[in-house]
Design a protein around this motif. Structure first.
Motif, mmCIF file in Angstrom:
data_model
loop_
_atom_site.group_PDB
_atom_site.id
_atom_site.type_symbol
_atom_site.label_atom_id
_atom_site.label_comp_id
_atom_site.label_asym_id
_atom_site.label_seq_id
_atom_site.Cartn_x
_atom_site.Cartn_y
_atom_site.Cartn_z
ATOM 1 N N UNK A 1 0.828 -1.209 0.000
ATOM 2 C CA UNK A 1 0.000 0.000 0.000
ATOM 3 C C UNK A 1 0.863 1.259 0.000
ATOM 4 N N UNK A 2 1.968 1.235 0.733
ATOM 5 C CA UNK A 2 2.870 2.393 0.759
ATOM 6 C C UNK A 2 3.473 2.628 -0.623
ATOM 7 N N UNK A 3 3.933 1.545 -1.268
ATOM 8 C CA UNK A 3 4.488 1.676 -2.626
ATOM 9 C C UNK A 3 3.418 2.188 -3.586
ATOM 10 N N UNK A 4 2.211 1.660 -3.443
ATOM 11 C CA UNK A 4 1.102 2.075 -4.313
ATOM 12 C C UNK A 4 0.813 3.568 -4.161
ATOM 13 N N UNK A 5 0.754 4.037 -2.916
ATOM 14 C CA UNK A 5 0.457 5.461 -2.674
ATOM 15 C C UNK A 5 1.572 6.360 -3.184
ATOM 16 N N UNK A 6 2.821 5.990 -2.892
ATOM 17 C CA UNK A 6 3.952 6.809 -3.347
ATOM 18 C C UNK A 6 4.027 6.835 -4.874
ATOM 19 N N UNK A 7 3.786 5.684 -5.493
ATOM 20 C CA UNK A 7 3.801 5.621 -6.956
ATOM 21 C C UNK A 7 2.697 6.490 -7.550
ATOM 22 N N UNK B 1 -2.390 18.767 -11.988
ATOM 23 C CA UNK B 1 -2.359 18.070 -10.702
ATOM 24 C C UNK B 1 -3.748 18.078 -10.080
ATOM 25 N N UNK B 2 -4.263 16.900 -9.778
ATOM 26 C CA UNK B 2 -5.556 16.772 -9.104
ATOM 27 C C UNK B 2 -5.280 16.763 -7.595
ATOM 28 N N UNK B 3 -5.465 17.922 -6.955
ATOM 29 C CA UNK B 3 -5.100 18.046 -5.540
ATOM 30 C C UNK B 3 -6.007 17.224 -4.631
ATOM 31 N N UNK B 4 -7.208 16.955 -5.068
ATOM 32 C CA UNK B 4 -8.112 16.127 -4.265
ATOM 33 C C UNK B 4 -7.589 14.690 -4.187
ATOM 34 N N UNK B 5 -7.163 14.152 -5.342
ATOM 35 C CA UNK B 5 -6.589 12.809 -5.359
ATOM 36 C C UNK B 5 -5.242 12.773 -4.647
ATOM 37 N N UNK B 6 -4.507 13.883 -4.751
ATOM 38 C CA UNK B 6 -3.218 13.963 -4.069
ATOM 39 C C UNK B 6 -3.406 13.927 -2.549
ATOM 40 N N UNK B 7 -4.396 14.657 -2.064
ATOM 41 C CA UNK B 7 -4.702 14.641 -0.633
ATOM 42 C C UNK B 7 -5.141 13.256 -0.189
ATOM 43 N N UNK B 8 -5.955 12.596 -1.021
ATOM 44 C CA UNK B 8 -6.403 11.237 -0.689
ATOM 45 C C UNK B 8 -5.217 10.289 -0.593
ATOM 46 N N UNK B 9 -4.279 10.382 -1.520
ATOM 47 C CA UNK B 9 -3.113 9.498 -1.507
ATOM 48 C C UNK B 9 -2.279 9.688 -0.249
ATOM 49 N N UNK B 10 -2.071 10.954 0.130
ATOM 50 C CA UNK B 10 -1.299 11.236 1.346
ATOM 51 C C UNK B 10 -2.021 10.732 2.596
ATOM 52 N N UNK B 11 -3.345 10.874 2.641
ATOM 53 C CA UNK B 11 -4.088 10.430 3.817
ATOM 54 C C UNK B 11 -4.024 8.914 3.963
ATOM 55 N N UNK B 12 -4.173 8.182 2.851
ATOM 56 C CA UNK B 12 -4.074 6.719 2.899
ATOM 57 C C UNK B 12 -2.666 6.292 3.272
ATOM 58 N N UNK B 13 -1.665 6.994 2.726
ATOM 59 C CA UNK B 13 -0.269 6.689 3.047
ATOM 60 C C UNK B 13 0.007 6.859 4.534
ATOM 61 N N UNK B 14 -0.418 7.986 5.101
ATOM 62 C CA UNK B 14 -0.169 8.254 6.522
ATOM 63 C C UNK B 14 -0.918 7.270 7.415
ATOM 64 N N UNK B 15 -2.155 6.938 7.037
ATOM 65 C CA UNK B 15 -2.934 5.992 7.845
ATOM 66 C C UNK B 15 -2.308 4.597 7.813
ATOM 67 N N UNK C 1 13.001 -0.267 -2.882
ATOM 68 C CA UNK C 1 13.354 -1.110 -4.033
ATOM 69 C C UNK C 1 12.216 -1.189 -5.041
ATOM 70 N N UNK C 2 11.026 -1.513 -4.555
ATOM 71 C CA UNK C 2 9.890 -1.694 -5.466
ATOM 72 C C UNK C 2 9.369 -0.367 -6.014
ATOM 73 N N UNK C 3 9.593 0.719 -5.271
ATOM 74 C CA UNK C 3 9.206 2.029 -5.800
ATOM 75 C C UNK C 3 10.083 2.409 -6.986
ATOM 76 N N UNK C 4 11.375 2.085 -6.904
ATOM 77 C CA UNK C 4 12.288 2.350 -8.025
ATOM 78 C C UNK C 4 11.861 1.545 -9.253
ATOM 79 N N UNK C 5 11.471 0.281 -9.028
ATOM 80 C CA UNK C 5 11.007 -0.560 -10.140
ATOM 81 C C UNK C 5 9.746 0.044 -10.768
ATOM 82 N N UNK C 6 8.829 0.516 -9.913
ATOM 83 C CA UNK C 6 7.587 1.127 -10.413
ATOM 84 C C UNK C 6 7.881 2.386 -11.218
#
Length: 389
Positions: free
Chosen positions: A254-260, A272-286, A365-370
């Protein structure tokens, strides 16, 4: 139901178990009679939920709307999305089946052990007077955060996808996300239960060894409680071992998915869709909050467990080398060492702070691959455009 019971009394879990029973995150258990209830009905309900979860997951992969969404996303996000989806399904099915069919008796043994320990430590019936330290105040706060994240995610999906909103809500994986968070909270809560009792045990040991008249029988009694706590840790590992493996795996994915996705929104998208960006950060932090919560609580619990052995060693300094009390303490140290247990993820790895750096290393590692997959896709798109022109 008593919502004011302290963590020191295992009966504080009664309202939580009643609520978790609706989702089969915990078995149907009667804390008053200390028995599992409605076993046959529980199995039928668990089987129904397992089939329902499997059906919704299969439907979400075959539905035309969801299929079009998956076809339009980049390859790296598609792989990560499917990985998270599959691990989430396995986690949900494992949770339901373990509460209705497998290891059900272990739950009863674990709670019975805690009850006995609470009686010996004289913690039965203790209440929490502070509102903010009350477990259910904290539980309600975490539930509010989860619901806000799920509601915001659902709103984004509904606004972006032209389909029936109920289809998004029922088949978009929101129920699976909520059940996963409930199980993670339960695992963390039970780790806190162990920590509180190890702390109480250490306090009682210090009091006993500092009295003017040293009574070895009291230390022996405390060592027996320590042994029972170690046995209960083993039961905890059997019940939640594979859950812990999946929590670490799913959190990393999930962390790799959010960062990607954040990188995709900020570098590949034209606007830049700031609403989706905020959602990604919130899921990442949670996700990071839930993972770190489990690991850090278990790590601090293990420190309290080791402290009991250290205190027994320190108690030996008060006696002559050949005294009878000294010999008793030496035997108790050897006895207690045999029952010092670690929290293990199904025997694959121990849950300590070191696992945090392992997860971060794998995420990097997997973020670099993504990122490389995204760059390759960009190059292919540019080449196709140049050929067309």
């Amino acid at each position: 139901m008593n919502f004011k019971l302290s963590l020191k009394d295992i009966n504080f879990l009664a309202p939580m178990f009643w609520y978790l029973g609706f989702f089969m995150v915990a078995p149907w258990y009667d804390f008053h009679s200390d028995l599992l209830t409605k076993r046959t009905l529980c199995k039928l309900y668990g089987l129904f939920l397992a089939l329902l979860r499997t059906g919704t997951s299969v439907y979400s992969t075959t539905d035309e709307t969801f299929t079009q969404i998956h076809q339009n996303i980049v390859l790296s996000r598609k792989i990560l999305f499917l990985s998270v989806h599959i691990s989430s399904l396995v986690f949900i099915l494992l949770t339901i089946l373990k509460c209705s069919f497998w290891d059900v008796k272990l739950w009863q043994t674990m709670i019975t052990n805690f009850r006995y320990i609470d009686t010996k430590l004289q913690n039965t019936g203790k209440t929490e007077q502070s509102v903010f330290k009350n477990f259910y105040c904290q539980f309600f706060a975490t539930q509010c955060i989860v619901f806000l994240i799920i509601a915001h995610t659902a709103f984004n999906w509904i606004s972006l996808v032209d389909t029936n909103p109920w289809k998004i809500l029922l088949f978009g994986g929101f129920i699976e996300t909520y059940i996963t968070s409930l199980m993670t909270i339960l695992i963390t809560t039970l780790a806190r239960v162990f920590k509180v009792r190890y702390e109480e045990l250490n306090i009682e040991l210090v009091r006993t060894t500092r009295r003017q008249k040293f009574d070895t029988r009291e230390v022996v009694s405390l060592s027996k409680i320590y042994r029972l706590l170690g046995d209960t840790v083993e039961i905890y590992n059997k019940i939640f071992g594979y859950h812990l493996v999946l929590i670490v795996l799913q959190s990393g994915l999930q962390v790799v998915h959010c960062l990607n996705y954040i990188l995709e929104l900020t570098t590949l998208a034209e606007d830049v869709n700031y609403r989706l960006l905020f959602w990604s950060f919130s899921v990442l932090l949670w996700t990071l909050y839930m993972l770190l919560g489990v690991i850090l609580v278990i790590n601090s619990t293990m420190q309290e467990s080791r402290q009991f052995i250290n205190l027994l060693y320190k108690a030996q300094e008060e006696f002559a080398d050949k005294s009878e009390d000294m010999e008793v303490l030496k035997r108790l140290v050897s006895y207690s060492k045999n029952f010092m247990r670690e929290f293990s993820a199904a025997g694959y790895f121990s849950l300590d702070r070191g696992i945090i750096f392992s997860v971060l290393g794998n995420v990097a590692t997997y973020l670099i691959i993504a990122i490389q997959l995204n760059e390759n896709r960009n190059e292919v798109c540019h080449n196709v455009i140049n050929i067309i022109e």
